[in-house]
Design a protein around this motif. Structure first.
Motif, PDB file in Angstrom:
ATOM      1  N   ARG A  47       0.834  -1.207   0.000  1.00 24.83           N
ATOM      2  CA  ARG A  47       0.000   0.000   0.000  1.00 24.83           C
ATOM      3  C   ARG A  47       0.866   1.254   0.000  1.00 24.83           C
ATOM      4  N   TRP A  48       1.941   1.216   0.792  1.00 31.64           N
ATOM      5  CA  TRP A  48       2.832   2.378   0.818  1.00 31.64           C
ATOM      6  C   TRP A  48       3.463   2.609  -0.550  1.00 31.64           C
ATOM      7  N   VAL A  49       3.953   1.535  -1.203  1.00 37.43           N
ATOM      8  CA  VAL A  49       4.558   1.671  -2.527  1.00 37.43           C
ATOM      9  C   VAL A  49       3.538   2.218  -3.517  1.00 37.43           C
ATOM     10  N   ALA A  50       2.315   1.680  -3.483  1.00 39.58           N
ATOM     11  CA  ALA A  50       1.272   2.155  -4.393  1.00 39.58           C
ATOM     12  C   ALA A  50       0.972   3.629  -4.153  1.00 39.58           C
ATOM     13  N   GLU A  51       0.947   4.043  -2.880  1.00 39.42           N
ATOM     14  CA  GLU A  51       0.653   5.443  -2.555  1.00 39.42           C
ATOM     15  C   GLU A  51       1.810   6.347  -2.958  1.00 39.42           C
ATOM     16  N   ALA A  52       3.036   5.933  -2.614  1.00 40.54           N
ATOM     17  CA  ALA A  52       4.198   6.784  -2.867  1.00 40.54           C
ATOM     18  C   ALA A  52       4.487   6.959  -4.353  1.00 40.54           C
ATOM     19  N   TRP A  65       3.955  11.270   0.587  1.00 42.71           N
ATOM     20  CA  TRP A  65       4.961  11.979   1.390  1.00 42.71           C
ATOM     21  C   TRP A  65       4.702  11.771   2.881  1.00 42.71           C
ATOM     22  N   VAL A  66       3.440  11.893   3.280  1.00 41.28           N
ATOM     23  CA  VAL A  66       3.078  11.703   4.690  1.00 41.28           C
ATOM     24  C   VAL A  66       3.369  10.267   5.128  1.00 41.28           C
ATOM     25  N   GLY A  67       2.981   9.287   4.291  1.00 38.35           N
ATOM     26  CA  GLY A  67       3.225   7.886   4.632  1.00 38.35           C
ATOM     27  C   GLY A  67       4.703   7.561   4.734  1.00 38.35           C
ATOM     28  N   THR A  68       5.509   8.168   3.859  1.00 42.13           N
ATOM     29  CA  THR A  68       6.957   7.929   3.890  1.00 42.13           C
ATOM     30  C   THR A  68       7.580   8.525   5.145  1.00 42.13           C
ATOM     31  N   LEU A  69       7.130   9.693   5.560  1.00 40.17           N
ATOM     32  CA  LEU A  69       7.629  10.295   6.797  1.00 40.17           C
ATOM     33  C   LEU A  69       7.248   9.442   8.005  1.00 40.17           C
ATOM     34  N   ARG A  70       6.054   8.841   7.967  1.00 38.82           N
ATOM     35  CA  ARG A  70       5.653   7.958   9.067  1.00 38.82           C
ATOM     36  C   ARG A  70       6.626   6.789   9.181  1.00 38.82           C
ATOM     37  N   GLY A 146      13.734   7.875  -1.167  1.00 39.56           N
ATOM     38  CA  GLY A 146      14.814   7.460  -0.274  1.00 39.56           C
ATOM     39  C   GLY A 146      15.289   8.587   0.621  1.00 39.56           C
ATOM     40  N   TRP A 147      15.378   9.794   0.060  1.00 46.35           N
ATOM     41  CA  TRP A 147      15.822  10.929   0.872  1.00 46.35           C
ATOM     42  C   TRP A 147      14.780  11.272   1.934  1.00 46.35           C
ATOM     43  N   VAL A 148      13.500  11.263   1.555  1.00 43.31           N
ATOM     44  CA  VAL A 148      12.440  11.570   2.518  1.00 43.31           C
ATOM     45  C   VAL A 148      12.399  10.530   3.630  1.00 43.31           C
TER      46      VAL A 148
END
Length: 301
Positions: A47-52, A65-70, A146-148
């Motif tokens: 789900r994260w990959v699909a969202e990002a 962006w929000v999910g990656t920061l989480r 990756g940076w985020v």
């Protein structure tokens, strides 16, 4: 050992790379999540990959962006808990043996290899070809992700060629899978996919649960054998054997599927399936439904 890609290797902490075989899945062991909740973890990652990777989703403030920061915050929390246990009776983290938990090397190799170089290799094997510009665009997206997520900028690949070099370097170290890695692979093969969820999410009409459960029971063993065999196409055979993956004639399923996938790609380029934006929207909806995600109407800002 002769290192052919010295410029790439010089950018990585070699000591960390050498111990990844022991430390790669140790955070799952230490948190008691090895082999437990595998399907939920797999679904969460998908789900994260699909969202990002949804167009526009990695803009600051948007869902990717929000999910990656989480995830970045979760990794920081796990690192702190493992290195400084809050429970005095908890086993300590052996940094000399396993390295820093979820360290920079682990993270850059996961982003560059697991989410970038390997999927493009798999896509090519299935007959999906990307132009050079498309590969660089995908690389740029994953460099930003990756940076985020917390990887140092100077470690991230600046081009698809650098990501491919990192993938080859990782293979050259011939890391030895430990028992924990084998347990994780077995768990992924047995419950790393959610056939009922995919059927319910992707089917155009409601499907009776009893029918889906029966389908899952019948196809489960076949899917496990197929996934195990197909995975050996993209892993060194010696490593695959040590991980418990068995190659069988089922790995040729990729060769069987390739002409149909290639034909579909050719038809897509002719416009018979609709415009590129329409195809993207349709496929995103299918993926999101299959993963049990909310289906958004229209384009993101």
């Amino acid at each position: 050992m002769a290192i052919r890609h010295a410029s790439v290797v010089d950018a990585l902490p070699i000591a960390d790379l050498r111990i990844q075989g022991a430390g790669f899945v140790r955070p799952l062991v230490a948190t008691g999540r090895l082999g437990l909740g595998t399907r939920d973890r797999g679904q969460s990652t998908a789900r994260w990959v699909a969202e990002a990777t949804t167009p526009g989703a990695m803009l600051p403030g948007n869902p990717g962006w929000v999910g990656t920061l989480r995830i970045r915050l979760l990794h920081a929390y796990i690192r702190d808990v493992l290195r400084h246990p809050h429970d005095e009776g908890a086993p300590g983290w052996d940094e000399a043996e396993w390295g820093v938990p979820i360290n920079q090397t682990y993270s850059v190799m996961t982003i560059s290899c697991g989410f970038l170089a390997l999927p493009l290799l798999v896509a090519r094997d299935f007959g999906i070809h990307y132009s050079s510009a498309e590969r660089e665009a995908i690389t740029h997206l994953w460099r930003w992700i990756g940076w985020v997520i917390g990887v140092d900028d100077d470690l991230l690949p600046a081009s698809h060629a650098e990501a491919a070099d990192l993938f080859r370097v990782a293979a050259e170290f011939e890391l030895q899978p430990d028992d924990s890695s084998k347990v994780l692979i077995k768990a992924l093969l047995h419950e790393g996919y959610d056939l009922p969820g995919v059927v319910h999410g992707a089917a155009p009409i409601p499907v009776p649960s009893i029918l889906v459960s029966a389908l899952d029971a019948v196809t489960g063993p076949v899917l496990r054998s197929s996934f195990s065999a197909i995975s050996t196409r993209w892993v060194e055979r010696s490593v695959a054997r040590r991980m418990g993956l068995r190659r069988s004639p089922l790995h040729h399923l990729v060769d069987v599927a390739r002409p149909a996938i290639r034909l579909r790609e050719i038809i897509r380029t002719t416009g018979l399936l609709g415009s590129e934006s329409a195809v993207i929207e349709r496929e995103l909806r299918t993926v999101r439904r299959g993963l049990g995600m909310e289906v958004h109407a229209g384009k993101r800002r």
